[in-house]
Write an enzyme that holds these catalytic residues in place. Structure first.
Site, short mmCIF file in Angstrom:
data_model
loop_
_atom_site.label_atom_id
_atom_site.label_comp_id
_atom_site.label_asym_id
_atom_site.label_seq_id
_atom_site.Cartn_x
_atom_site.Cartn_y
_atom_site.Cartn_z
N TRP A 54 0.82 -1.21 0.00
CA TRP A 54 0.00 0.00 0.00
C TRP A 54 0.85 1.26 0.00
CZ3 TRP A 54 -4.96 1.90 0.05
CH2 TRP A 54 -5.14 3.20 0.58
N ASP A 57 -0.02 9.15 0.36
CA ASP A 57 0.52 10.48 0.00
C ASP A 57 1.99 10.49 -0.42
OD1 ASP A 57 -1.82 10.75 1.45
OD2 ASP A 57 -1.03 12.22 2.86
N GLN A 73 3.95 7.72 1.82
CA GLN A 73 3.28 6.99 2.88
C GLN A 73 3.16 5.55 2.44
OE1 GLN A 73 1.53 8.82 5.99
NE2 GLN A 73 3.61 9.37 5.43
N TRP A 117 3.48 10.08 9.59
CA TRP A 117 2.58 10.54 8.53
C TRP A 117 3.25 11.63 7.70
CZ3 TRP A 117 -2.98 10.55 11.10
CH2 TRP A 117 -3.42 9.22 11.17
N SER A 118 2.43 12.25 6.83
CA SER A 118 2.99 13.08 5.75
C SER A 118 3.76 14.30 6.22
CB SER A 118 1.86 13.52 4.82
OG SER A 118 1.45 12.40 4.08
N ASP A 182 0.57 17.26 8.46
CA ASP A 182 1.08 17.47 7.10
C ASP A 182 1.79 18.81 6.89
OD1 ASP A 182 -0.35 15.09 6.83
OD2 ASP A 182 -2.03 16.04 5.77
N GLU A 236 -5.89 18.82 4.60
CA GLU A 236 -4.69 18.00 4.68
C GLU A 236 -3.68 18.52 3.66
OE1 GLU A 236 -5.90 13.68 6.15
OE2 GLU A 236 -6.59 13.99 4.11
C1 NAG Z 1 -10.14 4.55 -2.79
O1 NAG Z 1 -11.18 4.68 -3.74
C2 NAG Z 1 -12.30 3.89 -3.47
C3 NAG Z 1 -13.26 4.04 -4.62
O2 NAG Z 1 -13.51 5.37 -4.94
C4 NAG Z 1 -12.93 4.31 -2.16
O3 NAG Z 1 -14.02 3.47 -1.84
C5 NAG Z 1 -11.87 4.17 -1.06
O4 NAG Z 1 -12.39 4.68 0.15
C6 NAG Z 1 -10.63 4.95 -1.43
N1 NAG Z 1 -9.64 4.69 -0.43
C7 NAG Z 1 -8.97 5.67 0.14
C8 NAG Z 1 -8.04 5.25 1.21
O5 NAG Z 1 -9.10 6.83 -0.19
#
Ligand code: NAG
Ligand code: NAG
Ligand code: NAG
Length: 349
Positions: A54, A57, A73, A117-118, A182, A236
């Site tokens: 994973w 940012d 991140q 974090w960032s 941030d 942020e």
């Molecule tokens: C990533 O995108 C999906 C679909 O738009 C959304 O459901 C999900 O919450 C997003 N994840 C983050 C960590 O922003």
């Protein structure tokens, strides 16, 4: 046209490298190892990402001694977000081919034990980069910390040390401990004093909280934020930088001269989009003055990008006199698919 040239150069590199690793030492692995990872469907070759896991940012991008640095991140344990996040670190000579280094900043101390974090880098006089980043401390409060490279002779800046006096900023009055994060790249005023903004939420206003420092170590809160927005939720990853009105060249953060405008960008968490506005900077009163209303939470707010693009950050590239924007794309797969494909998230510029 430019895109075509970049693509041609890129594919030549790929052909020449023949899918083989081009670098490997104890901490260094190349992008090309990726090509043998057949169980990662849809993995991009061109956009930046680490070998697996994973990513969110972009953090502290910079150019230092011939090398472009990108931190990000990163969850070293898997392809989904984890409350424990570290600063991944990769370097490049051309912003296309990347060498992945060991993680630069990881939770070890009371001031960042629950996450690193960032944050951003600032290059101090004498070509000395420093990092300001958000640590989540033992009490799950967000605090701002300082880190420095251990060896300035190493252009890859592989090792980082944390300042022993951390944290250097703690949540100010009116800002909840989980709404303070941030730090931006800092800029220096005519008076020689450094300024930096930290994102947050204060009395239901999204804010770019302003701090000032003579030595980059002791920071004092300015009573008013640089700027704030109603109806935006928490800000942020604030980014604040000058742009030239006379030329297409980028401008370094601390440059002071006429014919400059300023961009203020904030990432609105509730909307998951990056919004910006252009205006001037009244250094005397420590205020950003937008040319027209912006960052208000209305549908008229300008976005950097109208697709998926979040938590972006710019840096000044002194080699080509340009400002480069990095941003995170969450490619929207389900967590189950992310786990299966072993990666999630890319950086685009
Ligand atoms: C990533 O995108 C999906 C679909 O738009 C959304 O459901 C999900 O919450 C997003 N994840 C983050 C960590 O922003
Ligand atoms: C989350 O991080 C912890 C370490 O803080 C690790 O033990 C755990 O395996 C991680 N979980 C995932 C799903 O990444
Ligand atoms: C610092 O980095 C330089 C260049 O990579 C290297 O030659 C030197 O041994 C390093 N010094 C230490 C103390 O690690």
């Amino acid at each position: 046209m430019k895109t075509i040239v970049v693509c041609v150069v890129y594919f030549c590199c790929v052909l020449l490298s023949n899918g083989k690793e081009v670098h490997e030492t104890s901490h260094i692995v190349s992008l090309y190892r990726d090509r043998s990872q057949k169980n990662q469907p849809g993995r991009p070759y061109f956009h930046f990402r680490p070998l697996k896991n994973w990513l969110n940012d972009p953090n502290g991008p910079m150019y230092y001694k011939g090398v472009y640095h990108l931190f990000y991140q990163y969850n070293p344990y898997g392809a989904i977000f984890n409350t424990t996040i570290v600063w991944g670190h990769s370097v490049s000579h051309d912003l296309v081919n990347w060498i992945h280094l060991k993680n630069a900043i990881v939770p070890t101390k009371s001031f960042d034990i629950n996450s690193c974090w960032s944050g951003s880098t600032t290059i101090l006089p004498g070509n000395k980069p420093v990092v300001l980043y958000t640590g989540v401390n033992t009490k799950n409060q967000q605090v701002q910390n300082l880190a420095m490279p251990k060896n300035l002779s190493d252009p890859f800046l592989k090792e980082w040390k944390k300042y022993s006096g951390n944290p250097i900023m703690t949540p100010p009055d009116g800002v909840k401990p989980d709404n303070f994060r941030d730090p931006s790249t800092a800029w220096k005023g005519k008076d020689g004093i450094w300024r930096v903004v930290v994102g947050g939420l204060r009395s239901n206003l999204g804010v770019a909280i302003l701090y000032k420092s003579k030595d980059f170590v002791h920071w004092s809160l300015h009573d008013e934020p640089l700027y704030f927005g109603k109806n935006t939720d928490i800000w942020e990853c604030p980014d604040f930088y000058p742009v030239s009105v006379k030329s297409r060249d980028g401008v370094d953060n601390s440059v002071i001269r006429i014919n400059l405008k300023y961009v203020l960008k904030a990432s609105f968490k509730s909307k998951s989009h990056d919004y910006y506005t252009i205006g001037s900077y009244d250094a005397e009163n420590e205020k950003f003055l937008p040319d027209s209303k912006g960052l208000t939470g209305s549908s008229l707010d300008l976005r950097y990008d109208y697709g998926k693009f979040y938590a972006s950050k710019t840096f000044f590239d002194s080699v080509k006199n340009r400002r480069i924007l990095w941003g995170w794309i969450n490619e929207s797969d389900s967590s189950a698919d992310d786990i299966k494909k072993e990666w999630a998230g890319i950086q685009v510029k």
